[in-house]
Design a protein around this motif. Structure first.
Motif, PDB file in Angstrom:
ATOM      1  N   LEU A 175      42.402  -6.865  13.437  1.00 43.52           N
ATOM      2  CA  LEU A 175      42.276  -5.661  14.266  1.00 43.52           C
ATOM      3  C   LEU A 175      42.106  -6.001  15.741  1.00 43.52           C
ATOM      4  O   LEU A 175      42.507  -5.228  16.614  1.00 43.52           O
ATOM      5  CB  LEU A 175      41.088  -4.821  13.783  1.00 43.52           C
ATOM      6  N   GLU A 176      41.524  -7.158  16.011  1.00 42.68           N
ATOM      7  CA  GLU A 176      41.325  -7.567  17.399  1.00 42.68           C
ATOM      8  C   GLU A 176      42.504  -8.376  17.941  1.00 42.68           C
ATOM      9  O   GLU A 176      42.465  -8.854  19.070  1.00 42.68           O
ATOM     10  CB  GLU A 176      40.033  -8.375  17.528  1.00 42.68           C
ATOM     11  N   GLY A 177      43.534  -8.536  17.120  1.00 45.45           N
ATOM     12  CA  GLY A 177      44.726  -9.233  17.568  1.00 45.45           C
ATOM     13  C   GLY A 177      44.574 -10.728  17.680  1.00 45.45           C
ATOM     14  O   GLY A 177      45.341 -11.400  18.390  1.00 45.45           O
ATOM     15  N   VAL A 178      43.595 -11.289  16.976  1.00 46.84           N
ATOM     16  CA  VAL A 178      43.396 -12.738  17.006  1.00 46.84           C
ATOM     17  C   VAL A 178      44.465 -13.401  16.140  1.00 46.84           C
ATOM     18  O   VAL A 178      44.609 -13.066  14.964  1.00 46.84           O
ATOM     19  CB  VAL A 178      41.986 -13.108  16.487  1.00 46.84           C
ATOM     20  N   GLU A 179      45.181 -14.328  16.719  1.00 49.18           N
ATOM     21  CA  GLU A 179      46.263 -14.987  15.993  1.00 49.18           C
ATOM     22  C   GLU A 179      45.923 -16.434  15.616  1.00 49.18           C
ATOM     23  O   GLU A 179      46.802 -17.221  15.288  1.00 49.18           O
ATOM     24  CB  GLU A 179      47.540 -14.960  16.831  1.00 49.18           C
ATOM     25  N   GLU A 180      44.653 -16.786  15.702  1.00 49.15           N
ATOM     26  CA  GLU A 180      44.245 -18.146  15.341  1.00 49.15           C
ATOM     27  C   GLU A 180      44.599 -18.413  13.879  1.00 49.15           C
ATOM     28  O   GLU A 180      44.268 -17.628  12.989  1.00 49.15           O
ATOM     29  CB  GLU A 180      42.738 -18.313  15.555  1.00 49.15           C
ATOM     30  N   ARG A 181      45.245 -19.529  13.647  1.00 50.85           N
ATOM     31  CA  ARG A 181      45.721 -19.840  12.306  1.00 50.85           C
ATOM     32  C   ARG A 181      44.677 -20.634  11.523  1.00 50.85           C
ATOM     33  O   ARG A 181      43.871 -21.374  12.094  1.00 50.85           O
ATOM     34  CB  ARG A 181      47.038 -20.626  12.374  1.00 50.85           C
ATOM     35  N   SER A 182      44.718 -20.469  10.217  1.00 50.89           N
ATOM     36  CA  SER A 182      43.841 -21.230   9.333  1.00 50.89           C
ATOM     37  C   SER A 182      44.320 -22.668   9.272  1.00 50.89           C
ATOM     38  O   SER A 182      45.387 -23.012   9.789  1.00 50.89           O
ATOM     39  CB  SER A 182      43.849 -20.611   7.930  1.00 50.89           C
ATOM     40  N   TYR A 183      43.550 -23.537   8.627  1.00 51.50           N
ATOM     41  CA  TYR A 183      43.922 -24.950   8.551  1.00 51.50           C
ATOM     42  C   TYR A 183      45.283 -25.142   7.891  1.00 51.50           C
ATOM     43  O   TYR A 183      45.985 -26.112   8.164  1.00 51.50           O
ATOM     44  CB  TYR A 183      42.864 -25.728   7.759  1.00 51.50           C
ATOM     45  N   ASP A 184      45.660 -24.214   7.011  1.00 57.61           N
ATOM     46  CA  ASP A 184      46.959 -24.342   6.345  1.00 57.61           C
ATOM     47  C   ASP A 184      48.056 -23.585   7.087  1.00 57.61           C
ATOM     48  O   ASP A 184      49.155 -23.410   6.559  1.00 57.61           O
ATOM     49  CB  ASP A 184      46.863 -23.854   4.895  1.00 57.61           C
ATOM     50  N   GLY A 185      47.758 -23.127   8.316  1.00 57.59           N
ATOM     51  CA  GLY A 185      48.798 -22.588   9.187  1.00 57.59           C
ATOM     52  C   GLY A 185      49.093 -21.112   9.067  1.00 57.59           C
ATOM     53  O   GLY A 185      50.115 -20.647   9.586  1.00 57.59           O
ATOM     54  N   GLN A 186      48.217 -20.316   8.439  1.00 55.45           N
ATOM     55  CA  GLN A 186      48.482 -18.892   8.260  1.00 55.45           C
ATOM     56  C   GLN A 186      47.685 -18.050   9.255  1.00 55.45           C
ATOM     57  O   GLN A 186      46.531 -18.349   9.562  1.00 55.45           O
ATOM     58  CB  GLN A 186      48.127 -18.459   6.840  1.00 55.45           C
ATOM     59  N   THR A 187      48.306 -16.971   9.735  1.00 52.67           N
ATOM     60  CA  THR A 187      47.600 -16.015  10.587  1.00 52.67           C
ATOM     61  C   THR A 187      46.684 -15.152   9.721  1.00 52.67           C
ATOM     62  O   THR A 187      46.856 -15.086   8.492  1.00 52.67           O
ATOM     63  CB  THR A 187      48.590 -15.103  11.322  1.00 52.67           C
ATOM     64  N   PRO A 188      45.723 -14.444  10.346  1.00 48.20           N
ATOM     65  CA  PRO A 188      44.880 -13.536   9.566  1.00 48.20           C
ATOM     66  C   PRO A 188      45.690 -12.510   8.770  1.00 48.20           C
ATOM     67  O   PRO A 188      45.371 -12.218   7.613  1.00 48.20           O
ATOM     68  CB  PRO A 188      44.015 -12.852  10.637  1.00 48.20           C
ATOM     69  N   THR A 189      46.754 -11.973   9.368  1.00 46.97           N
ATOM     70  CA  THR A 189      47.572 -10.979   8.671  1.00 46.97           C
ATOM     71  C   THR A 189      48.255 -11.589   7.454  1.00 46.97           C
ATOM     72  O   THR A 189      48.294 -10.979   6.365  1.00 46.97           O
ATOM     73  CB  THR A 189      48.620 -10.385   9.633  1.00 46.97           C
ATOM     74  N   GLN A 190      48.808 -12.779   7.607  1.00 45.35           N
ATOM     75  CA  GLN A 190      49.448 -13.452   6.472  1.00 45.35           C
ATOM     76  C   GLN A 190      48.452 -13.725   5.350  1.00 45.35           C
ATOM     77  O   GLN A 190      48.760 -13.540   4.166  1.00 45.35           O
ATOM     78  CB  GLN A 190      50.088 -14.752   6.941  1.00 45.35           C
TER      79      GLN A 190
END
Length: 715
Positions: free
Chosen positions: A74-89
């Protein structure tokens, strides 16, 4: 992190990450818990307990992990997880998997329900009751339940009622029979009202509260005609955020706890068949415009099945009762914990050995006139805590008592604030530790006057000072009078209370000071041994493995020839068994009667494991970034010969050879496969329930042989 250029990961498909997704791995763990609910080897009520636990776990997953991802989205943060996924993914994938898991919970609920009914524990529909039972139910609802309930109309002058986290409610569309005016009603079911109403009689028969109410709407809404009905349940964001410069930490936490009750709605679950107009009413009413919406095909709120698990009687439907042993070594010293510890270091293996010895240690310290000081960390202590009572008694007896109370222990914040207040009233010096770090270490130290000088006795644990969870969490309690341990423990408490850096540690390894560095050094030493042609192995047991830097170091060790055996109960982001990446790593998970909770790390140290030369430590820390960088944690090397043998040759080997409640992780797909061995069955929990520990057995048991465990695959 990308793979080093000289490493070819032949088994990993193009574009696949070197790590499993943390959230997906957690859901895989909860699926293993759910599988135990379908395990015919377990008694029926125990299967129902596993089902309830899987529901409770999933509730927390949505309220904490999914809530965090939703906020980032919701805040538009696109930081990826260690396995390379965005919060939306991540949300898309885990939402689908969670829905599949919930559907499996509903299917799993059907089989034990039918079998339980044949065994005398039955949930009955109101229309299936006998005439006298129907009469009783109507009277009971009218006199005992309905006075507690508050139906609330929803219209322009009556706003939608607040529904708390885990709140369960019924919603109705009705018509006033007199003036034919439509009205929508919401009926909250308070947490104080049982989800299942026990019917009178010798048999254990129940009616669910929602079914009971639905069958007696004429009592609750006289003069109204029912048009449509549904039920819903709300899960909210339960995370607490604290500013690092908060002036009054306790006041800030009290305010944050109140705000948490009104956190953003993360998931809204409706009963099957709830009409669309009522769903829309609820969505708007609870502010669920960004929530995950789901429709249940069966029972809403699987965690509430715990009430049925707790039904009295029916011993044949439960695990055979088990009474933990009190360590013989302490008994042989007349119950004198200090004398037993002075004689020899020892480990108490919970829940097979009683947590009462930890309580006895502190009670003795409270009543002993020669004890001058007690220092204690408290992360979770439970609602009825003998530990708190002992500390209060010690302070009231005039001893110097310091308690480090961690306010940031999730879901225990409010209880810990109450404990802190009680301790302060008794004269205990209460310390809240660091604002930015949780104090997660489990340490007690008791200073006693002996022969004109002072001796310090220490307890280090892998689990909390919580008498209730100690009955079903497997943990280790280590008691020692080591002077080096005492000096280091004193530095630990000075670090927490006075921010004095713990320099020159002699025995303990501590985060966030030295733990990550030391852990890396120990793995590097195994790599060097492997390259030098010496035996090299790592055995480690913990709850979670997430830290990418440690995972990369383990990958490096694997491809250098280090044999690595990991026992990870829950989250594991490492991919085992892949050529060119992790060919020498095996990961297993154990799920059974007891919750595996102890953290144990073993390094071969140039000898073939298990061996007396191996480096063995117990710890409060998992291998996660938060534990290594943002928490106060402790790892304790075990140097006493018997204690070392108990933890390495007995505890760790038993975990490695268990083949009755173990699952092995497949490195490519992330699937866990249950281990089956009917020829040489070995159940870890049964072994420890029937055999004494090595270090706590005492002289009276020395003649009784403990079956020696053999690790056939070596290490």
């Amino acid at each position: 992190m990308n793979a080093p250029a000289d490493i070819k990961v032949s088994a990993l498909p193009e574009g696949e990450s070197r790590y499993f997704n943390r959230e997906a791995s957690w859901l895989a763990f909860n699926r293993r818990v759910l599988e135990e609910a379908a395990n015919p080897a377990h008694p029926l009520l125990e299967r129902l307990r596993f089902l309830s636990i899987s529901g409770s776990n999933l509730d927390e997953f949505f309220s904490v992990r999914v809530a965090g991802l939703k906020e980032q989205q919701l805040e538009g943060v696109e930081e990826r997880s260690y396995d390379g996924q965005t919060p939306t993914q991540q949300l898309e994938k885990i939402s689908a998997e969670a829905d599949a898991l919930i559907a499996e919970q509903q299917r799993t609920w059907l089989e034990p329900t039918a079998l339980l009914a044949l065994s005398g524990v039955e949930v009955v529909a109101p229309d299936a009751l006998h005439a006298d039972e129907k009469k009783w139910l109507r009277t009971f609802l009218s006199e005992q339940i309905l006075p507690v309930l508050t139906p609330q109309a929803v219209d322009p002058s009556h706003p939608f009622p607040f529904v708390p986290n885990l709140g369960f409610a019924l919603v109705f569309a009705m018509v006033d029979s007199a003036d034919k005016e439509p009205v929508n009603e919401v009926l909250m079911i308070p947490a104080s009202v049982p989800r299942f109403l026990p019917l009178p009689g010798k048999k254990s028969r129940f009616v669910s509260i929602d079914a009971g109410i639905a069958a007696h709407l004429d009592v609750l809404f006289p003069g109204f005609e029912l048009i449509a009905a549904g039920a819903f349940r709300v899960l909210r964001d339960t995370d607490i955020e604290i500013e690092e410069d908060a002036e009054d930490l306790v006041r800030t936490f009290r305010s944050a706890i109140k705000q948490r009750r009104r956190g953003r709605v993360i998931r809204l679950e409706f009963s099957h068949g709830t009409p669309e107009n009522l769903e829309n009413l609820v969505r708007e009413g609870v502010g669920a415009e960004h929530a995950l919406i789901a429709e249940s095909s069966g029972f809403i709120g699987i965690a509430d099945l715990q009430q049925l698990v707790d039904v009295e009687g029916h011993p044949a439907l439960r695990f055979a009762p088990y009474t933990p042993r009190f360590p013989e070594r302490v008994k042989e010293h007349g119950g004198d914990c200090f004398a037993a510890i002075r004689d020899k270091d020892f480990v108490v293996h919970h829940p097979y050995e009683s947590f009462d010895v930890v309580v006895a240690f502190l009670r003795q310290a409270a009543s002993d006139p020669d004890v001058v000081a007690i220092k204690q960390t408290l992360y979770r202590a439970g609602k009825q805590s003998a530990i708190i009572d002992a500390l209060v008694a010690a302070a009231e007896a005039g001893k110097s008592v310091t308690a480090v109370v961690e306010l940031k222990a999730r879901f225990d914040e409010e209880q810990n604030i109450l404990w802190a207040s009680r301790l302060e009233r008794a004269g205990v010096q209460v310390v809240y530790g660091f604002t930015q770090w949780k104090t997660h270490a489990k340490v007690s130290m008791v200073v006693r006057r002996e022969g004109g000088s002072f001796r310090t006795y220490c307890h280090f644990g892998t689990g909390n000072y919580h008498p209730t969870t100690a009955r079903f969490y497997t943990d280790l309690s280590f008691f020692t009078a080591s002077k080096r341990a005492a000096r280091d423990a004193a530095k630990l408490f000075n670090f927490i209370s006075g921010y004095v850096p713990p320099k020159g540690l002699e025995l303990l390894v501590m985060s966030p000071v030295t733990l990550r560095e030391k852990l890396t050094q120990w793995i590097d030493a195994e790599i060097a041994n492997a390259k030098g042609g010496k035996p090299a192995a790592i055995w480690a047991k913990m709850n979670s493995l997430v830290d990418p830097r440690i995972i990369e170091k383990l990958y490096e060790a694997s491809e250098a020839g280090v044999k690595i055996e990991l026992i990870i109960r829950g989250i594991c982001c490492l991919r085992p068994g892949l050529p060119g990446l992790s060919s020498n790593i095996r990961v297993k998970s154990i799920v059974g009667r007891f919750l595996e909770h102890s953290r144990i790390w073993c390094f071969a140290n140039g000898a073939r494991m298990p061996h007396a030369k191996a480096r063995v430590l117990i710890s409060s820390a998992d291998w996660m970034p938060r534990n290594l960088d943002r928490r106060v944690e402790v790892a304790v090397p075990l140097e006493n010969t018997t204690v070392h043998a108990q933890v390495l040759d007995q505890v760790m080997v038993a975990n490695l050879i268990d083949n009755q409640q173990s699952w092995v992780l497949e490195g490519l797909t992330g699937r866990y496969d249950r281990v089956h061995d009917s020829k040489k069955p070995f159940n870890l929990h049964t072994y420890f329930m029937t055999n004494p520990s090595l270090s706590g057995r005492g002289q009276s048991l020395e003649g009784k042989k403990v079956p020696k465990l053999k690790l056939e695959q070596g290490g």
